[in-house]
Design an enzyme around this catalytic site. Structure first.
Site, PDB file in Angstrom:
ATOM      1  N   ILE A  62       0.859  -1.180   0.000  1.00 56.67           N
ATOM      2  CA  ILE A  62       0.000   0.000   0.000  1.00 56.67           C
ATOM      3  C   ILE A  62       0.898   1.233   0.000  1.00 56.67           C
ATOM      4  CG2 ILE A  62      -1.841   1.232   1.167  1.00 56.67           C
ATOM      5  CD1 ILE A  62      -2.592  -1.596   0.101  1.00 56.67           C
ATOM      6  N   LYS A  63       0.711   2.084  -1.001  1.00 52.12           N
ATOM      7  CA  LYS A  63       1.547   3.279  -1.127  1.00 52.12           C
ATOM      8  C   LYS A  63       0.982   4.426  -0.294  1.00 52.12           C
ATOM      9  CE  LYS A  63       3.631   4.307  -5.072  1.00 52.12           C
ATOM     10  NZ  LYS A  63       3.873   4.583  -6.519  1.00 52.12           N
ATOM     11  N   ILE A  64       1.850   4.979   0.539  1.00 51.57           N
ATOM     12  CA  ILE A  64       1.508   6.126   1.381  1.00 51.57           C
ATOM     13  C   ILE A  64       2.569   7.199   1.150  1.00 51.57           C
ATOM     14  CG2 ILE A  64       1.248   6.961   3.755  1.00 51.57           C
ATOM     15  CD1 ILE A  64       0.310   4.162   4.525  1.00 51.57           C
TER      16      ILE A  64
END
Length: 372
Positions: free
Chosen positions: A141-143
């Site tokens: 998951i890209k944050i």
């Protein structure tokens, strides 16, 4: 003879494709890149999905959009459905790579909405929703590494969710990202989670640094000797920081307890200046345990004529520090450079996201008419 991409993999660099579309999945192209170009992962972002879904010559999304329109899905629900379906399918294609590498590679990244870049709690909520919906262990998951993103990274890692931290430009922010990751691991350990199942990469952007610095050097009338040196030097110093951070006692204790190091990932490796070698941000950033996420043009250039000579990072720290001494002497405010790049990066992704929302809204509105 080996190919340059094989040489890159042998040097400890994981090659991830910076692109995804449904047609790339269904045509077999993604599987072909795994087999012939040593690709071991995929990254996505709002701009990539806008280019894919907004491509009027590609009708691979038409059926899905028509079905979503019949279900009465709103725009954001439709985007969520389309993008998570693509990531699920890509993750399934990469699952053998994931299994063969013990979870290190075979990864597919999907990003939280860029509209949430400055909202910690909303980022945490959406990261959990994306992780649950995709439901594949080889997802990241890209944050974004905004100030609001840092506590979200800690909270999400603590939940056992693997994270790709994106939009890192400065060493100070990178140090904070590593701290956020380690804090999340400490919380995960306290909660009794299996640390070996939590993975993370830190996406350090390269070419955009040169674009901004070179513009400022030209305005200052500075020596051409400094042109296009900052991006590689900045990334090399990021690797130096990575080595020091994960050799420290706290990180070593977590690794001894089963945790994984957070691998540096070189992002924005497509060369923007036509006067530069088109493989510059690949061949000059070879170091063990890194990821290079490449647009297909850069991947093909590397495969065709990249010259991989082994580690080009760890022996170049003194030179990289010298570049930054010279930039400061020339009057370049690098702290301002990186803040401008972070702000622009968030703004560009927000603009792409809003374009994607409009594209999907128009398609949803048109789908019932086409069905009649």
């Amino acid at each position: 003879m080996s190919t340059p991409t094989q040489d890159l993999a042998a040097a400890g660099v994981s090659i991830w494709l910076d692109d995804l579309s449904r047609s790339r999945i269904t045509s077999g192209n993604l599987a072909e890149l795994i087999a012939t170009r040593n690709v071991t992962g995929v990254t996505t972002n709002p701009s990539i999905f806008q280019a894919a879904i907004g491509n009027t010559s590609d009708d691979s999304y038409a059926a899905g959009l028509a079905e979503l329109a019949q279900q009465g899905a709103d725009v954001d629900a439709a985007i969520f459905a389309l993008t998570t379906e693509d990531v699920q399918a890509a993750a399934d294609i990469f699952r053998p790579v994931f299994d063969a590498t013990g979870g290190v590679d075979g990864r597919v990244s999907i990003e939280v909405s860029p509209d949430l870049a400055h909202d910690t709690e909303a980022t945490i909520v959406e990261a959990k929703q994306l992780w649950a919906k995709v439901d594949r262990p080889n997802t990241l998951i890209k944050i974004p590494a905004t100030k609001a993103g840092l506590p979200a990274i800690t909270a999400v890692i603590a939940e056992g969710i693997s994270v790709n931290v994106t939009l890192i430009f400065s060493l100070d922010r990178y140090a904070a990202v590593i701290d956020a990751y380690l804090a999340g691991l400490e919380q995960a350990k306290a909660a009794g989670r299996d640390l070996s199942q939590i993975h993370s990469v830190a996406s350090f952007f390269v070419s955009r640094v040169d674009t901004e610095v070179d513009k400022r050097l030209a305005a200052l009338g500075a020596a051409d000797a400094l042109k296009s040196k900052a991006g590689v030097a900045n990334a090399r110093l990021a690797y130096e920081l990575y080595e020091k951070a994960f050799a420290a006692d706290g990180a070593r204790a977590l690794v001894a307890a089963g945790a994984n190091v957070q691998r540096p990932l070189w992002a924005s490796t497509g060369v923007k200046d036509p006067n530069l070698p088109d493989t510059l941000y690949v061949t000059e950033l070879v170091a063990p345990g890194t990821v290079n996420t490449m647009p297909e043009k850069t991947l093909e250039a590397t495969f065709d004529h990249g010259v991989v000579t082994g580690d080009t990072v760890t022996g170049a720290y003194a030179e990289a520090h010298g570049v930054f001494d010279d930039l400061a002497a020339a009057g370049v405010d690098f702290a301002d450079v990186t803040q401008v790049l972070e702000d622009e990066g968030v703004d560009k992704f927000i603009a792409s996201w809003h374009d994607l929302q409009k594209t999907v809204a128009d398609a949803l509105a048109a789908a019932p008419e086409a069905a009649r």
